[in-house]
Design a protein around this motif. Structure first.
Motif, mmCIF file in Angstrom:
data_model
loop_
_atom_site.group_PDB
_atom_site.id
_atom_site.type_symbol
_atom_site.label_atom_id
_atom_site.label_comp_id
_atom_site.label_asym_id
_atom_site.label_seq_id
_atom_site.Cartn_x
_atom_site.Cartn_y
_atom_site.Cartn_z
ATOM 1 N N ALA A 66 -9.143 13.253 -1.800
ATOM 2 C CA ALA A 66 -9.306 13.182 -0.344
ATOM 3 C C ALA A 66 -9.756 11.795 0.100
ATOM 4 O O ALA A 66 -9.592 11.438 1.261
ATOM 5 C CB ALA A 66 -10.305 14.242 0.110
ATOM 6 N N TRP A 67 -10.309 11.009 -0.838
ATOM 7 C CA TRP A 67 -10.742 9.654 -0.494
ATOM 8 C C TRP A 67 -9.582 8.843 0.082
ATOM 9 O O TRP A 67 -9.789 8.025 0.971
ATOM 10 C CB TRP A 67 -11.347 8.929 -1.708
ATOM 11 N N LEU A 68 -8.374 9.071 -0.427
ATOM 12 C CA LEU A 68 -7.224 8.296 0.040
ATOM 13 C C LEU A 68 -6.907 8.619 1.506
ATOM 14 O O LEU A 68 -6.603 7.718 2.285
ATOM 15 C CB LEU A 68 -6.005 8.555 -0.843
ATOM 16 N N HIS A 69 -7.009 9.883 1.877
ATOM 17 C CA HIS A 69 -6.754 10.248 3.272
ATOM 18 C C HIS A 69 -7.803 9.625 4.193
ATOM 19 O O HIS A 69 -7.477 9.149 5.282
ATOM 20 C CB HIS A 69 -6.731 11.768 3.424
ATOM 21 N N ALA A 70 -9.046 9.613 3.738
ATOM 22 C CA ALA A 70 -10.107 8.975 4.527
ATOM 23 C C ALA A 70 -9.858 7.475 4.640
ATOM 24 O O ALA A 70 -10.029 6.879 5.713
ATOM 25 C CB ALA A 70 -11.466 9.256 3.894
ATOM 26 N N TRP B 185 0.193 9.227 -4.960
ATOM 27 C CA TRP B 185 -0.341 10.176 -3.975
ATOM 28 C C TRP B 185 -0.652 11.537 -4.562
ATOM 29 O O TRP B 185 -1.571 12.215 -4.115
ATOM 30 C CB TRP B 185 0.586 10.305 -2.770
ATOM 31 N N ARG B 186 0.061 11.966 -5.589
ATOM 32 C CA ARG B 186 -0.205 13.287 -6.174
ATOM 33 C C ARG B 186 -1.553 13.345 -6.876
ATOM 34 O O ARG B 186 -2.214 14.367 -6.860
ATOM 35 C CB ARG B 186 0.911 13.654 -7.144
ATOM 36 N N GLY B 187 -1.960 12.231 -7.473
ATOM 37 C CA GLY B 187 -3.218 12.222 -8.212
ATOM 38 C C GLY B 187 -4.412 11.772 -7.395
ATOM 39 O O GLY B 187 -5.542 11.829 -7.862
ATOM 40 N N ALA B 188 -4.169 11.348 -6.174
ATOM 41 C CA ALA B 188 -5.265 10.828 -5.352
ATOM 42 C C ALA B 188 -6.043 11.978 -4.732
ATOM 43 O O ALA B 188 -5.498 13.026 -4.405
ATOM 44 C CB ALA B 188 -4.716 9.916 -4.264
ATOM 45 N N GLY C 70 0.819 -1.206 0.000
ATOM 46 C CA GLY C 70 0.000 0.000 0.000
ATOM 47 C C GLY C 70 0.851 1.253 0.000
ATOM 48 O O GLY C 70 0.546 2.229 -0.699
ATOM 49 N N MET C 71 1.924 1.249 0.781
ATOM 50 C CA MET C 71 2.823 2.417 0.795
ATOM 51 C C MET C 71 3.507 2.590 -0.558
ATOM 52 O O MET C 71 3.704 3.711 -1.025
ATOM 53 C CB MET C 71 3.839 2.281 1.924
ATOM 54 N N TRP C 72 3.863 1.479 -1.168
ATOM 55 C CA TRP C 72 4.467 1.541 -2.499
ATOM 56 C C TRP C 72 3.502 2.199 -3.483
ATOM 57 O O TRP C 72 3.888 3.082 -4.254
ATOM 58 C CB TRP C 72 4.834 0.132 -2.954
ATOM 59 N N LEU D 2 -14.681 3.793 -0.313
ATOM 60 C CA LEU D 2 -13.724 4.847 -0.654
ATOM 61 C C LEU D 2 -12.837 4.452 -1.832
ATOM 62 O O LEU D 2 -12.567 5.273 -2.712
ATOM 63 C CB LEU D 2 -12.870 5.190 0.571
ATOM 64 N N VAL D 3 -12.418 3.202 -1.881
ATOM 65 C CA VAL D 3 -11.502 2.768 -2.948
ATOM 66 C C VAL D 3 -12.237 2.611 -4.283
ATOM 67 O O VAL D 3 -11.737 3.024 -5.318
ATOM 68 C CB VAL D 3 -10.797 1.453 -2.549
#
Length: 138
Positions: free
Chosen positions: A77-81, A72-75, A64-66, A132-133
Motif C-alpha cells: 500500500a506504500w506505493l499507492h500512498a 506493481w504486483r509485489g508492491a 516511474g511508470m515503467w 514511503l519509498v
C-alpha cells in the motif's frame, strides 16, 4: 531494471532541484521589483528552469511508470500512498507554472514572505515520499 531505477532517481533529483530553486527565483524577482532593479534576467532564468524541470518531471514519471508496471504486483500500500504524494507534487509543479506566467506578465504580486513559504511546500510532499519509498511502512 536497475538501470530504470537509476534513471528514475536521476531525473527525480533533477526535477526536485528545479522544484526547490524556481520559487527562490520568484522571491528574488519580487524583491528586485520592489527595489526597482532590472528583473529581466530572472524572468529568463525562471522560464528556462521551468522548461528543464518539466522535461525532468516527464522523464521521472515515465521511468516511474515503467518501474510500476514491472513491480506493481509485489508492491504494498506504500506505493499507492506514494502515488498520491506524487500527484500533489505534480499539482505544485502546475502551481509554479501559474506563478511563472504571472511573472512573465509582470503580474506576480505576492510578498517575498509568501513566496518563501510557498518554497517550503514541496518539502512537505517530498519527505513523505522518501519515507514511503525507503521505510515502506505498510
Amino acid at each position: 531494471m536497475l538501470w530504470y531505477k537509476m534513471l528514475h532517481i536521476l531525473t527525480m533529483t533533477s526535477w526536485m532541484a528545479g522544484i526547490f530553486y524556481l520559487p527562490r527565483i520568484y522571491v528574488h524577482y519580487v524583491e528586485g521589483v520592489a527595489a526597482g532593479e532590472d528583473i529581466r534576467r530572472l524572468q529568463i532564468m525562471a522560464r528556462k528552469l521551468f522548461g528543464f524541470m518539466t522535461v525532468m518531471a516527464v522523464l521521472t514519471l515515465g521511468f516511474g511508470m515503467w518501474l510500476w508496471m514491472a513491480y506493481w504486483r509485489g508492491a504494498g500500500a506504500w506505493l499507492h500512498a506514494k502515488l498520491l504524494f506524487v500527484l500533489l507534487l505534480i499539482g505544485y509543479h502546475i502551481w509554479c507554472y501559474v506563478y511563472l506566467k504571472r511573472m512573465q506578465q509582470n503580474n506576480l504580486h505576492l510578498s517575498s514572505r509568501q513566496l518563501r513559504l510557498f518554497n517550503e511546500l514541496p518539502l512537505l510532499v517530498f519527505v513523505p515520499i522518501l519515507i514511503l519509498v525507503v521505510i515502506k511502512p505498510f
